[in-house]
Write a protein that holds these residues in place. Structure first.
Motif, mmCIF file in Angstrom:
data_model
loop_
_atom_site.group_PDB
_atom_site.id
_atom_site.type_symbol
_atom_site.label_atom_id
_atom_site.label_comp_id
_atom_site.label_asym_id
_atom_site.label_seq_id
_atom_site.Cartn_x
_atom_site.Cartn_y
_atom_site.Cartn_z
ATOM 1 N N MET A 185 -7.155 3.451 3.777
ATOM 2 C CA MET A 185 -8.050 4.606 3.772
ATOM 3 C C MET A 185 -7.310 5.861 4.228
ATOM 4 O O MET A 185 -7.491 6.950 3.664
ATOM 5 C CB MET A 185 -9.256 4.336 4.681
ATOM 6 C CG MET A 185 -10.303 5.443 4.672
ATOM 7 S SD MET A 185 -11.672 5.087 5.824
ATOM 8 C CE MET A 185 -12.239 3.517 5.162
ATOM 9 N N ALA A 186 -6.451 5.710 5.245
ATOM 10 C CA ALA A 186 -5.687 6.854 5.728
ATOM 11 C C ALA A 186 -4.728 7.384 4.660
ATOM 12 O O ALA A 186 -4.382 8.574 4.669
ATOM 13 C CB ALA A 186 -4.913 6.470 6.984
ATOM 14 N N LEU A 187 -4.320 6.518 3.742
ATOM 15 C CA LEU A 187 -3.435 6.932 2.650
ATOM 16 C C LEU A 187 -4.207 7.426 1.437
ATOM 17 O O LEU A 187 -3.616 7.818 0.431
ATOM 18 C CB LEU A 187 -2.534 5.763 2.234
ATOM 19 C CG LEU A 187 -1.507 5.276 3.259
ATOM 20 C CD1 LEU A 187 -0.766 4.047 2.717
ATOM 21 C CD2 LEU A 187 -0.512 6.375 3.610
ATOM 22 N N GLY A 188 -5.537 7.359 1.505
ATOM 23 C CA GLY A 188 -6.352 7.771 0.373
ATOM 24 C C GLY A 188 -6.437 6.716 -0.709
ATOM 25 O O GLY A 188 -6.676 7.040 -1.882
ATOM 26 N N LEU A 189 -6.267 5.444 -0.336
ATOM 27 C CA LEU A 189 -6.295 4.341 -1.294
ATOM 28 C C LEU A 189 -7.588 3.547 -1.151
ATOM 29 O O LEU A 189 -8.147 3.457 -0.052
ATOM 30 C CB LEU A 189 -5.096 3.415 -1.080
ATOM 31 C CG LEU A 189 -3.711 4.041 -1.269
ATOM 32 C CD1 LEU A 189 -2.629 3.050 -0.848
ATOM 33 C CD2 LEU A 189 -3.508 4.473 -2.707
ATOM 34 N N SER A 237 0.832 -1.201 0.000
ATOM 35 C CA SER A 237 0.000 0.000 0.000
ATOM 36 C C SER A 237 0.869 1.254 0.000
ATOM 37 O O SER A 237 0.575 2.235 -0.701
ATOM 38 C CB SER A 237 -0.921 -0.002 1.218
ATOM 39 O OG SER A 237 -1.815 -1.102 1.170
ATOM 40 N N ILE A 238 1.934 1.241 0.788
ATOM 41 C CA ILE A 238 2.815 2.407 0.854
ATOM 42 C C ILE A 238 3.535 2.600 -0.478
ATOM 43 O O ILE A 238 3.670 3.735 -0.965
ATOM 44 C CB ILE A 238 3.810 2.233 2.021
ATOM 45 C CG1 ILE A 238 3.053 2.301 3.346
ATOM 46 C CG2 ILE A 238 4.920 3.279 1.963
ATOM 47 C CD1 ILE A 238 3.826 1.801 4.531
ATOM 48 N N ALA A 239 3.984 1.513 -1.086
ATOM 49 C CA ALA A 239 4.614 1.618 -2.408
ATOM 50 C C ALA A 239 3.628 2.181 -3.427
ATOM 51 O O ALA A 239 3.978 3.014 -4.275
ATOM 52 C CB ALA A 239 5.123 0.250 -2.856
ATOM 53 N N GLN A 240 2.378 1.734 -3.352
ATOM 54 C CA GLN A 240 1.345 2.233 -4.261
ATOM 55 C C GLN A 240 1.127 3.730 -4.069
ATOM 56 O O GLN A 240 1.013 4.490 -5.039
ATOM 57 C CB GLN A 240 0.042 1.475 -4.024
ATOM 58 C CG GLN A 240 -1.089 1.834 -4.976
ATOM 59 C CD GLN A 240 -2.349 1.020 -4.695
ATOM 60 O OE1 GLN A 240 -2.339 0.075 -3.925
ATOM 61 N NE2 GLN A 240 -3.446 1.425 -5.332
ATOM 62 N N LYS A 241 1.072 4.163 -2.810
ATOM 63 C CA LYS A 241 0.875 5.580 -2.518
ATOM 64 C C LYS A 241 2.045 6.418 -3.041
ATOM 65 O O LYS A 241 1.849 7.529 -3.570
ATOM 66 C CB LYS A 241 0.721 5.767 -1.012
ATOM 67 C CG LYS A 241 0.582 7.228 -0.574
ATOM 68 C CD LYS A 241 -0.701 7.847 -1.112
ATOM 69 C CE LYS A 241 -0.883 9.263 -0.579
ATOM 70 N NZ LYS A 241 -2.128 9.881 -1.088
#
Length: 397
Positions: A172-176, A107-111
């Motif tokens: 959700m917190a990352l806007g994903l 998820s972090i890589a995606q963000k």
């Protein structure tokens, strides 16, 4: 190129990542590790930057964690990852993650809009009709009537029930957007398998495009401690006993020592998290702390161990017969592989007796097993981390 390698677990789970980090550095990339703080001294020795992730694992000594205890810890694990990895990955070009419980890395890589690569150190964490999922601590063996396909479907529901809310809260917190399948989201459709093809072969399976690189190994040229070297020089090759980070019952050292003495062999105890201790003052036994397995295993008659991927690979490379006493996770798989390859003996019982250990040594100490172990050693590759580093650099380039 900057690479973040993120992992959890004890040293055996993280050491392969250090092997990859060294080869990435050799090829001009910058690589750091995000992992539990227990690995700090090892990272410092190798010059690999460490971002501590979560609490120390050494606090789990004193008994194997139950399934409930493990899941209580894992419930907090995704939030720790989202907080720590988000900061550690800033400015990186790629995140490499290992372990299905690495919930946040993709998820972090995606963000961040950077590449993500999942790697497993054993086949059994990758879905396949050819094997069942890894058992978690406390799991009962599945009925034989249940096929692998159904077991993997049950496994999917288990991961979703346990981690789905935490993962999607972090996303959700990352806007994903949310994901529906936690395990497949973490593993992806193109995972790497960092296991030796002879020890841990992979059979291609629907839905997965697996690249098997070979095991990731850190070359180790550290000398053995003087006391240990003197013991090895003073007599015939001993039998090594060590269970790494596995807590074992109090009587396991006595059972092993008595079984080894029954074969007129000397004994080398590795204390480990089980804190194995000598049972008397006889000169045929020695207890040591952590030591260079690459140098040590070539000088012993057999290795009794828990079946971790790293220890199994190190013993196989050394051509030394093995006796595997698996405790959890992927260890029963490696035990079966040792037995199937004819390079040692394997237990189903996690708490063997003197008699059963002696019977296993009857197999391991034969000239036939020794010859087979030597033959297999010649087939074990040592270039897996090199292969992976080149592949990663080519992918990003």
């Amino acid at each position: 190129m900057r690479v973040l390698l993120t992992a959890s677990g004890s040293r055996g789970d993280i050491e392969p990542m250090l092997g990859l980090a060294l080869w990435l550095r050799e090829f001009g990339a910058q690589a750091g590790v995000c992992a539990p703080p227990d690995i700090a001294s090892r990272c410092a020795d190798l010059g690999v930057p460490l971002v501590p992730l979560g609490p120390s694992k050494s606090g789990s000594r004193g008994g194997r964690p139950s399934r409930a205890e493990l899941l209580r810890y894992v419930n907090d694990w995704p939030a720790m990852q989202f907080d720590t990895i988000s900061t550690a990955a800033a400015g990186c070009d790629v995140v490499v993650a290992t372990g299905v419980t690495q919930m946040a890395a993709r998820s972090i890589a995606q963000k961040l809009g950077i590449h993500y690569q999942f790697v497993s150190f054993q086949p059994t964490s990758l879905p396949s009709p050819h094997h069942p999922p890894m058992p978690l601590p406390g799991d009962r063996p599945a009925p034989e009537a249940i096929g692998n396909q159904l077991l993997w479907e049950i496994d999917t529901h288990g991961w979703n029930a346990e981690f789905g809310h935490a993962l999607n809260t972090g996303r959700m917190a990352l806007g994903l957007p949310p994901v529906a399948d936690v395990r497949d989201h973490v593993i992806t459709e193109s995972p790497w398998l960092a296991a030796d093809p002879v020890l841990g072969p992979w059979s291609q399976s629907p839905g997965l495009d697996v690249v098997q690189t070979g095991a990731w190994i850190v070359p180790d040229d550290r000398p053995l401690p003087a006391e240990l070297s003197a013991f090895l020089d003073a007599g015939t090759p001993p039998v090594y006993v060590g269970f790494g980070s596995m807590p074992m019952r109090a009587g396991i050292a006595r059972a092993a020592i008595e079984a080894i003495r029954a074969h007129d062999r000397r004994v080398l105890l590795s204390r480990g998290w089980a804190e194995l201790a000598l049972i008397d003052n006889r000169e045929d036994c020695i207890a040591v702390g952590e030591a260079n397995h690459q140098a040590l295993f070539a000088r012993v008659a057999a290795v009794i161990h828990h079946g971790g991927a790293g220890t199994t690979t190190a013993a196989a490379r050394a051509g030394v017969p093995q006796v595997v006493v698996p405790q959890m996770m992927d260890q029963p798989y490696w035990a079966r592989r040792v037995a199937d390859l004819g390079i040692g003996a394997a237990f189903q019982d996690a708490d063997p007796s003197t008699a059963s250990l002696s019977a296993a040594l009857d197999i391991a100490l034969t000239s036939t097993t020794r010859a087979r172990a030597s033959a297999v050693a010649g087939t074990i590759r040592a270039d897996g981390a090199t292969v992976a580093a080149k592949l990663l650099i080519d992918t990003i380039s």
